[in-house]
Scaffold this motif. Structure first.
Motif, short mmCIF file in Angstrom:
data_model
loop_
_atom_site.label_atom_id
_atom_site.label_comp_id
_atom_site.label_asym_id
_atom_site.label_seq_id
_atom_site.Cartn_x
_atom_site.Cartn_y
_atom_site.Cartn_z
N ARG A 40 0.83 -1.20 0.00
CA ARG A 40 0.00 0.00 0.00
C ARG A 40 0.86 1.25 0.00
O ARG A 40 2.04 1.21 0.33
CB ARG A 40 -0.94 0.00 1.19
N GLY A 42 1.35 4.83 1.67
CA GLY A 42 1.00 5.55 2.89
C GLY A 42 1.48 6.98 2.84
O GLY A 42 1.57 7.59 1.77
N ARG A 50 4.64 -5.25 4.31
CA ARG A 50 4.81 -5.47 5.75
C ARG A 50 6.29 -5.50 6.12
O ARG A 50 6.70 -4.94 7.15
CB ARG A 50 4.17 -6.79 6.17
N ARG A 53 7.71 -2.02 6.24
CA ARG A 53 7.27 -1.29 7.44
C ARG A 53 7.98 -1.81 8.68
O ARG A 53 8.30 -1.03 9.59
CB ARG A 53 5.75 -1.39 7.57
N SER A 57 10.33 0.55 10.99
CA SER A 57 10.07 0.66 12.42
C SER A 57 11.27 0.24 13.25
O SER A 57 11.57 0.88 14.27
CB SER A 57 8.83 -0.13 12.81
N ALA A 88 3.65 1.08 16.08
CA ALA A 88 2.23 1.07 15.74
C ALA A 88 1.91 2.14 14.70
O ALA A 88 1.15 1.90 13.75
CB ALA A 88 1.39 1.28 16.99
N LEU A 89 2.50 3.31 14.85
CA LEU A 89 2.28 4.42 13.91
C LEU A 89 2.76 4.07 12.51
O LEU A 89 2.07 4.32 11.51
CB LEU A 89 2.98 5.69 14.41
N PHE A 91 3.17 1.02 11.20
CA PHE A 91 2.35 -0.02 10.59
C PHE A 91 0.97 0.48 10.20
O PHE A 91 0.32 -0.08 9.33
CB PHE A 91 2.25 -1.25 11.51
N ARG A 92 0.51 1.56 10.83
CA ARG A 92 -0.80 2.13 10.50
C ARG A 92 -0.72 3.12 9.32
O ARG A 92 -1.65 3.19 8.53
CB ARG A 92 -1.36 2.88 11.70
N THR A 93 0.35 3.89 9.24
CA THR A 93 0.34 5.02 8.31
C THR A 93 1.33 4.94 7.16
O THR A 93 1.18 5.67 6.18
CB THR A 93 0.61 6.34 9.06
#
Length: 94
Positions: A40, A42, A50, A53, A57, A88-89, A91-93
């Motif tokens: 995706r 972002g 994944r 990301r 991270s 978390a940020l 992986f979300r954005t």
């Protein structure tokens, strides 16, 4: 008991590397179970998976910890909380 004295490692260092290897292994299992992972676009405006990301991270968490050591005398456990939020940020954005 494992003797790590030959490498002058401490248990926290060993746990740190075991955690990174476990994350990579879990990503491999996740990729095997659900191939592809739906790349995706972002906030960075390029396609990430994944694995990308996870890499971002982990790299960002390393810089957070280094900056924490430079900027404050507080325990690194607090930096771990910041790193978890960063994880978390990302992986979300991203």
């Amino acid at each position: 008991m494992i003797d790590l004295s030959w490498m002058a490692w401490t248990w926290p260092t060993a746990i740190f590397f075991i955690a990174i290897f476990a994350l990579i292994a879990l990503m491999g299992v996740w990729e095997y179970a659900v191939p592809g992972g739906g790349p995706r676009v972002g906030i960075l405006r390029f396609e990430t998976t994944r694995g990308d990301r996870l890499f971002v991270s982990l790299l960002g968490s390393a810089f957070i910890c280094l900056g924490w050591l430079w900027a404050t005398d507080l325990s690194l456990w607090y930096a771990l909380i910041v790193c978890a939020a960063f994880f978390a940020l990302v992986f979300r954005t991203v």
